[in-house]
Design a protein around this motif. Sequence first.
Motif, PDB file in Angstrom:
ATOM      1  N   ASN A 156       0.830  -1.210   0.000  1.00 41.61           N
ATOM      2  CA  ASN A 156       0.000   0.000   0.000  1.00 41.61           C
ATOM      3  C   ASN A 156       0.863   1.259   0.000  1.00 41.61           C
ATOM      4  O   ASN A 156       0.551   2.245  -0.682  1.00 41.61           O
ATOM      5  CB  ASN A 156      -0.917   0.006   1.232  1.00 41.61           C
ATOM      6  CG  ASN A 156      -2.117  -0.913   1.085  1.00 41.61           C
ATOM      7  OD1 ASN A 156      -2.553  -1.215  -0.031  1.00 41.61           O
ATOM      8  ND2 ASN A 156      -2.657  -1.367   2.201  1.00 41.61           N
ATOM      9  N   LYS A 157       1.928   1.230   0.754  1.00 44.38           N
ATOM     10  CA  LYS A 157       2.836   2.376   0.821  1.00 44.38           C
ATOM     11  C   LYS A 157       3.491   2.611  -0.540  1.00 44.38           C
ATOM     12  O   LYS A 157       3.600   3.758  -1.004  1.00 44.38           O
ATOM     13  CB  LYS A 157       3.896   2.131   1.893  1.00 44.38           C
ATOM     14  CG  LYS A 157       4.849   3.301   2.089  1.00 44.38           C
ATOM     15  CD  LYS A 157       5.838   3.002   3.211  1.00 44.38           C
ATOM     16  CE  LYS A 157       6.802   4.181   3.388  1.00 44.38           C
ATOM     17  NZ  LYS A 157       7.771   3.912   4.493  1.00 44.38           N
ATOM     18  N   ARG A 158       3.914   1.542  -1.170  1.00 46.27           N
ATOM     19  CA  ARG A 158       4.547   1.657  -2.492  1.00 46.27           C
ATOM     20  C   ARG A 158       3.561   2.207  -3.518  1.00 46.27           C
ATOM     21  O   ARG A 158       3.905   3.059  -4.343  1.00 46.27           O
ATOM     22  CB  ARG A 158       5.068   0.297  -2.940  1.00 46.27           C
ATOM     23  CG  ARG A 158       5.642   0.272  -4.347  1.00 46.27           C
ATOM     24  CD  ARG A 158       6.282  -1.076  -4.655  1.00 46.27           C
ATOM     25  NE  ARG A 158       6.699  -1.155  -6.035  1.00 46.27           N
ATOM     26  CZ  ARG A 158       6.029  -1.755  -7.005  1.00 46.27           C
ATOM     27  NH1 ARG A 158       4.878  -2.359  -6.726  1.00 46.27           N
ATOM     28  NH2 ARG A 158       6.475  -1.769  -8.244  1.00 46.27           N
ATOM     29  N   LEU A 159       2.315   1.732  -3.479  1.00 43.54           N
ATOM     30  CA  LEU A 159       1.297   2.206  -4.420  1.00 43.54           C
ATOM     31  C   LEU A 159       1.015   3.689  -4.213  1.00 43.54           C
ATOM     32  O   LEU A 159       0.917   4.448  -5.185  1.00 43.54           O
ATOM     33  CB  LEU A 159       0.008   1.394  -4.255  1.00 43.54           C
ATOM     34  CG  LEU A 159      -1.197   1.872  -5.081  1.00 43.54           C
ATOM     35  CD1 LEU A 159      -0.881   1.837  -6.569  1.00 43.54           C
ATOM     36  CD2 LEU A 159      -2.431   1.027  -4.763  1.00 43.54           C
ATOM     37  N   LYS A 160       0.886   4.100  -2.966  1.00 41.26           N
ATOM     38  CA  LYS A 160       0.606   5.510  -2.678  1.00 41.26           C
ATOM     39  C   LYS A 160       1.709   6.402  -3.221  1.00 41.26           C
ATOM     40  O   LYS A 160       1.438   7.459  -3.825  1.00 41.26           O
ATOM     41  CB  LYS A 160       0.451   5.704  -1.165  1.00 41.26           C
ATOM     42  CG  LYS A 160       0.073   7.125  -0.771  1.00 41.26           C
ATOM     43  CD  LYS A 160      -0.123   7.238   0.735  1.00 41.26           C
ATOM     44  CE  LYS A 160      -0.502   8.672   1.116  1.00 41.26           C
ATOM     45  NZ  LYS A 160      -0.695   8.812   2.601  1.00 41.26           N
ATOM     46  N   PHE A 162       3.748   5.726  -5.706  1.00 40.67           N
ATOM     47  CA  PHE A 162       3.702   5.678  -7.166  1.00 40.67           C
ATOM     48  C   PHE A 162       2.611   6.603  -7.708  1.00 40.67           C
ATOM     49  O   PHE A 162       2.831   7.348  -8.665  1.00 40.67           O
ATOM     50  CB  PHE A 162       3.452   4.242  -7.636  1.00 40.67           C
ATOM     51  CG  PHE A 162       3.444   4.086  -9.132  1.00 40.67           C
ATOM     52  CD1 PHE A 162       4.625   3.865  -9.825  1.00 40.67           C
ATOM     53  CD2 PHE A 162       2.257   4.155  -9.854  1.00 40.67           C
ATOM     54  CE1 PHE A 162       4.622   3.724 -11.207  1.00 40.67           C
ATOM     55  CE2 PHE A 162       2.243   4.023 -11.226  1.00 40.67           C
ATOM     56  CZ  PHE A 162       3.435   3.804 -11.908  1.00 40.67           C
ATOM     57  N   ILE A 163       1.421   6.574  -7.098  1.00 37.88           N
ATOM     58  CA  ILE A 163       0.299   7.396  -7.551  1.00 37.88           C
ATOM     59  C   ILE A 163       0.615   8.885  -7.384  1.00 37.88           C
ATOM     60  O   ILE A 163       0.354   9.701  -8.274  1.00 37.88           O
ATOM     61  CB  ILE A 163      -0.986   7.011  -6.792  1.00 37.88           C
ATOM     62  CG1 ILE A 163      -1.473   5.628  -7.245  1.00 37.88           C
ATOM     63  CG2 ILE A 163      -2.084   8.051  -7.015  1.00 37.88           C
ATOM     64  CD1 ILE A 163      -2.667   5.115  -6.467  1.00 37.88           C
ATOM     65  N   ASN A 164       1.191   9.250  -6.246  1.00 33.36           N
ATOM     66  CA  ASN A 164       1.531  10.643  -6.000  1.00 33.36           C
ATOM     67  C   ASN A 164       2.588  11.158  -6.976  1.00 33.36           C
ATOM     68  O   ASN A 164       2.548  12.317  -7.409  1.00 33.36           O
ATOM     69  CB  ASN A 164       2.021  10.822  -4.563  1.00 33.36           C
ATOM     70  CG  ASN A 164       0.912  10.636  -3.540  1.00 33.36           C
ATOM     71  OD1 ASN A 164      -0.270  10.790  -3.872  1.00 33.36           O
ATOM     72  ND2 ASN A 164       1.276  10.314  -2.312  1.00 33.36           N
ATOM     73  N   LYS A 165       3.510  10.294  -7.331  1.00 33.00           N
ATOM     74  CA  LYS A 165       4.605  10.692  -8.217  1.00 33.00           C
ATOM     75  C   LYS A 165       4.165  10.776  -9.670  1.00 33.00           C
ATOM     76  O   LYS A 165       4.619  11.639 -10.428  1.00 33.00           O
ATOM     77  CB  LYS A 165       5.763   9.706  -8.075  1.00 33.00           C
ATOM     78  CG  LYS A 165       6.985  10.060  -8.913  1.00 33.00           C
ATOM     79  CD  LYS A 165       8.101   9.048  -8.672  1.00 33.00           C
ATOM     80  CE  LYS A 165       9.333   9.367  -9.531  1.00 33.00           C
ATOM     81  NZ  LYS A 165      10.421   8.393  -9.298  1.00 33.00           N
ATOM     82  N   ASN A 166       3.231   9.919 -10.086  1.00 30.62           N
ATOM     83  CA  ASN A 166       2.889   9.814 -11.506  1.00 30.62           C
ATOM     84  C   ASN A 166       1.494  10.342 -11.849  1.00 30.62           C
ATOM     85  O   ASN A 166       1.114  10.341 -13.018  1.00 30.62           O
ATOM     86  CB  ASN A 166       2.999   8.344 -11.943  1.00 30.62           C
ATOM     87  CG  ASN A 166       4.427   7.829 -11.863  1.00 30.62           C
ATOM     88  OD1 ASN A 166       5.252   8.128 -12.722  1.00 30.62           O
ATOM     89  ND2 ASN A 166       4.719   7.050 -10.832  1.00 30.62           N
ATOM     90  N   HIS A 167       0.727  10.767 -10.841  1.00 30.30           N
ATOM     91  CA  HIS A 167      -0.591  11.369 -11.073  1.00 30.30           C
ATOM     92  C   HIS A 167      -1.460  10.474 -11.968  1.00 30.30           C
ATOM     93  O   HIS A 167      -1.924  10.877 -13.031  1.00 30.30           O
ATOM     94  CB  HIS A 167      -0.439  12.757 -11.711  1.00 30.30           C
ATOM     95  CG  HIS A 167       0.458  13.664 -10.926  1.00 30.30           C
ATOM     96  ND1 HIS A 167       0.118  14.154  -9.683  1.00 30.30           N
ATOM     97  CD2 HIS A 167       1.700  14.150 -11.203  1.00 30.30           C
ATOM     98  CE1 HIS A 167       1.104  14.920  -9.228  1.00 30.30           C
ATOM     99  NE2 HIS A 167       2.076  14.934 -10.122  1.00 30.30           N
TER     100      HIS A 167
END
Length: 472
Positions: A156-160, A162-167
């Motif tokens: 979950n931490k990794r996904l969050k 990734f999403i914040n970095k790549n929008h």
Amino acid sequence: MKTSIYLTVIVLLLFSCKNDKNNTGDSAYLGGEIINPTNPFVVILKSDYVLDTVALDNHNRFLYEIKGLQSGFYTFKHGSEIQMVFLEPNDSIMFRLNTLDFDESLVYTGDGAKKNNYFIDEFLQNETEEKKIFQLCQLDPKEFEKQITLIKEAKNKRLKTFINKNHTSHLFGNIAQANINYNYYSSKEIYPLINYQYEKRDILSLLPNDYYNYRKDIDYNQEAYKDYLSYNSFLRTNFNNLTLEKHLGHSQDKYFNGNSICYNLDRLKIIDSLVSNPSIKNDLLYYFTMTFLTKNKIIENNGALTNLFLSTSTDSKNNEIITNLSKAINNLKPGGQLPDIKIVDFENSEITFSSLINKPTAIYFWSHDFYQHFKESHYKVSELKKKYPEVNFIAVNIDIDNLNSWSNTLKKNRFSLTNEYHFKTPEESMHTLAIYPMTKVILIDKDNIIVNSNSNMFASNFEEQLLGIINK
């Protein structure tokens, strides 16, 4: 260098297509290069629907535009290898892969590549974690739950991040989160099934009261997720576990046996009661019935499961396959004679199995679509021939292909053409001999009598079976 230039030109082409004023944003491009191709094309699908069969060019490359795009996963297939790619409007995905190391060699480039590389990394990580999960399953329930929760939190931490970095889009986030959740649920479902520290009844009684709380939110008819590996893996494991709970409620067996006809009948009934989506239900019924039929050693039980399957499945193609398979397996009972199927050698001379069998014989099969198995089985047979010269080992290529293809593959890999054959009529012969899975080996005694029609040369007791037909 040529590959680099090619990819640069294609990516520039894709960007120019994206910026064209006529582009409405409802299409995407998929292209790439395949190293060591097993056939000259790739197949592009959306769910089970084939969008197109795309030919590889002289450099084993292709480029395809998907028009009228529906955001989500698409499938590309090459030989027996299948991979999914996540596409949204205006994506332009390129990939390069080697069929000899399919998943591990797959890398995406272009617009939309980061999302797909995330999914590939997640898939490979899950494969690596499988062995760890099996080990964790030997812990007591509370410690097991603690450990898999830590794994989920890290994902979950990794996904969050990734999403914040790549929008990324909401759709990507929803699917990625679902993958994490369903893998976590699968781990919880598999725990009672592969924990060997306790008897099954005991392990179920030791589970915390809230262990299966997530089940109340599970949708067994999630159409949007029906093509996702994590969702399908969860459903299969969940139904195995639900059936375990029901089966132990009425079974008098001292030890749980997942191959028992009673357990397998229970499982089909539970699927029928909980799943209403035709596609999801039919796939589950087919998967579990096919698995039982190809592994079951008590052939007399095949009829009961086949009849229940046919009464619950609404997929006519699946029904025909299971009906034919059940009949074929019934005709291959130990003690019967092997069907006298026509085969051809590398000179295209036509012969039959019976003309080759004059001593204990092991017949095994291979296909270009299962290239790794082709090599491993031939290496294994090379060893077995030295240990058991009394046994005749016959290899049969099952591909619907020309003569040169299979013989050239043998020569390329420096395997002898002795005792190598090809079916004269592949499709008909595969049905007759019920060739599934590819690891199937048929053991015949010197009088052409079937001893075992569903053996496996990689099984721990295979050499014991060879000694059995030698001493028969």
